[in-house]
Design a protein around this motif. Structure first.
Motif, PDB file in Angstrom:
ATOM      1  N   LYS A 293       0.828  -1.204   0.000  1.00  0.00           N
ATOM      2  CA  LYS A 293       0.000   0.000   0.000  1.00  0.00           C
ATOM      3  C   LYS A 293       0.865   1.258   0.000  1.00  0.00           C
ATOM      4  O   LYS A 293       0.696   2.173   0.813  1.00  0.00           O
ATOM      5  N   ASP A 294       1.858   1.244  -0.924  1.00  0.00           N
ATOM      6  CA  ASP A 294       2.762   2.384  -1.113  1.00  0.00           C
ATOM      7  C   ASP A 294       3.634   2.663   0.103  1.00  0.00           C
ATOM      8  O   ASP A 294       4.183   3.761   0.249  1.00  0.00           O
ATOM      9  N   LYS A 295       3.790   1.671   0.973  1.00  0.00           N
ATOM     10  CA  LYS A 295       4.669   1.821   2.123  1.00  0.00           C
ATOM     11  C   LYS A 295       5.698   0.692   2.126  1.00  0.00           C
ATOM     12  O   LYS A 295       5.387  -0.446   1.775  1.00  0.00           O
ATOM     13  N   ALA A 296       6.925   1.037   2.511  1.00  0.00           N
ATOM     14  CA  ALA A 296       7.984   0.035   2.605  1.00  0.00           C
ATOM     15  C   ALA A 296       7.858  -0.688   3.942  1.00  0.00           C
ATOM     16  O   ALA A 296       7.986  -0.074   5.005  1.00  0.00           O
ATOM     17  N   VAL A 297       7.582  -1.975   3.876  1.00  0.00           N
ATOM     18  CA  VAL A 297       7.392  -2.779   5.084  1.00  0.00           C
ATOM     19  C   VAL A 297       8.578  -3.727   5.237  1.00  0.00           C
ATOM     20  O   VAL A 297       8.976  -4.400   4.290  1.00  0.00           O
ATOM     21  N   GLU A 298       9.135  -3.768   6.438  1.00  0.00           N
ATOM     22  CA  GLU A 298      10.278  -4.633   6.712  1.00  0.00           C
ATOM     23  C   GLU A 298       9.800  -6.054   6.990  1.00  0.00           C
ATOM     24  O   GLU A 298       8.923  -6.275   7.827  1.00  0.00           O
ATOM     25  N   ILE A 299      10.389  -7.023   6.268  1.00  0.00           N
ATOM     26  CA  ILE A 299      10.007  -8.423   6.456  1.00  0.00           C
ATOM     27  C   ILE A 299      11.270  -9.273   6.602  1.00  0.00           C
ATOM     28  O   ILE A 299      12.295  -8.996   5.985  1.00  0.00           O
ATOM     29  N   PRO A 300      11.226 -10.314   7.439  1.00  0.00           N
ATOM     30  CA  PRO A 300      12.376 -11.224   7.548  1.00  0.00           C
ATOM     31  C   PRO A 300      12.442 -12.131   6.322  1.00  0.00           C
ATOM     32  O   PRO A 300      11.430 -12.700   5.905  1.00  0.00           O
ATOM     33  N   VAL A 301      13.618 -12.255   5.729  1.00  0.00           N
ATOM     34  CA  VAL A 301      13.764 -13.087   4.529  1.00  0.00           C
ATOM     35  C   VAL A 301      14.694 -14.276   4.753  1.00  0.00           C
ATOM     36  O   VAL A 301      14.713 -15.204   3.953  1.00  0.00           O
TER      37      VAL A 301
END
Length: 325
Positions: A293-301
């Motif tokens: 939604k046009d936001k940078a979300v931090e996710i564990p990869v």
């Protein structure tokens, strides 16, 4: 010494190859230099042979043998061309064919298999288990190595650190193979890896890890007695990540202990970071960003477990040998 002798031998070859004079003195000097080149190359071979006899095979020593064979071939071909007065173009063609044959032979001969099954690499302390644990799947040795090391560790009251780290390395690599080939994908298929997977797929590496952890640690702290000054001020060791994807540099990373407590979270500016949390088992988590939604979300990869032992001064983690989240 081996490298120095080989370089000098090649310098001698360049001198005789570029000598265009055909005088009697020049021909005599050429013959002398050819003999000298053979002699120096024999000494280089003897040096490499002595190292291999005393300390086993390594990739460098095997490439050294190949280099000696190639240099011998150069002198033989040049000597034949010089005596027979062959054209330079014919000599160049023969060298190209011979060089291609040597390169083909290197690719056909399985260096990793030779190292493990015929002359294991050793040090002053005995078999170099760490070096052997890093051999490619071409060696076909992971199952054999792991079972032998675990058998020895289980019989020891206090595990030998020279065996513990290689055992963890083998466990990581076997877990990687199991994860990769649990679903067949022709795009990433590698025959050597798949052959090794067939040998290790039935190994209970989780049980091996639990046994090793039990031997190493009694919960927290580690089995080893840690001096008081180290408990108050834990050693700082460098943890280096190899095969780190470029897109993860300058992104966040997190280190947790086995209880799930976050010890540090920050930006991974390079392919390494400082570990100041003492000995034991730890989890490293790497993060990336994705747009939602046009936001940078931090996710564990990627999440992987690593162990720091009492005597370690540096830690190297191969990210390709661990499983992505």
């Amino acid at each position: 010494m081996f490298a120095h002798l080989s370089i000098v031998t090649l310098i001698i070859f360049s001198l005789i190859y570029n000598d265009k004079s055909r005088s009697s003195l020049s021909r005599l000097l050429t013959y002398i230099l050819i003999i000298e080149g053979f002699f120096l190359n024999m000494i280089a071979f003897k040096s490499d042979y002595d190292y291999a006899s005393n300390w086993g095979f390594t990739h460098k020593r095997l490439y050294g043998f190949a280099g000696v064979v190639w240099i011998f071939g150069l002198f033989l071909l040049y000597g034949y061309s010089y005596v027979s007065n062959l054209k330079n173009s014919l000599f160049t063609r023969n060298v190209a064919i011979f060089s291609f044959s040597v390169l083909l032979g290197i690719n056909l001969v399985n260096f990793d298999y030779l190292i493990y099954h015929y002359a294991k690499s050793t040090t002053h302390s005995g078999i170099d288990y760490l070096y052997l644990s890093r051999l490619s799947t071409d060696a076909g040795s992971q199952a054999d190595q792991l079972q032998k090391l675990m058998s020895e560790i289980e019989q020891e009251e206090r595990p030998d650190i020279r065996k513990v780290q290689p055992t963890y390395t083998l466990i990581y690599r076997i877990e990687y193979l199991k994860e990769k080939y649990k679903k067949f994908d022709i795009r990433t298929f590698n025959f050597s890896e798949f052959s090794e997977y067939q040998k290790v797929k039935d190994l209970d590496v989780k049980q091996y890890r639990n046994t090793l952890d039990t031997k190493q640690y009694q919960g927290s702290p580690v089995n080893y007695e840690v001096p008081v000054h180290q408990q108050m001020a834990p050693r700082t060791i460098t943890v280096t990540l190899i095969n780190l994807e470029k897109n993860l540099v300058n992104h966040n990373f997190e280190v947790k202990n086995e209880n799930g407590q976050t010890l540090v979270k920050g930006s991974l500016d390079t392919d390494s970071y400082k570990h100041t949390f003492g000995v034991g088992g730890f989890y490293l988590i790497l993060y990336d960003y994705q747009n939602e939604k046009d936001k940078a979300v931090e996710i564990p990869v990627k999440k992987l477990r690593y162990d720091v032992l009492q005597d370690e001064v540096e830690k190297v983690i191969d990210l390709h040998s661990n499983t992505s989240l």
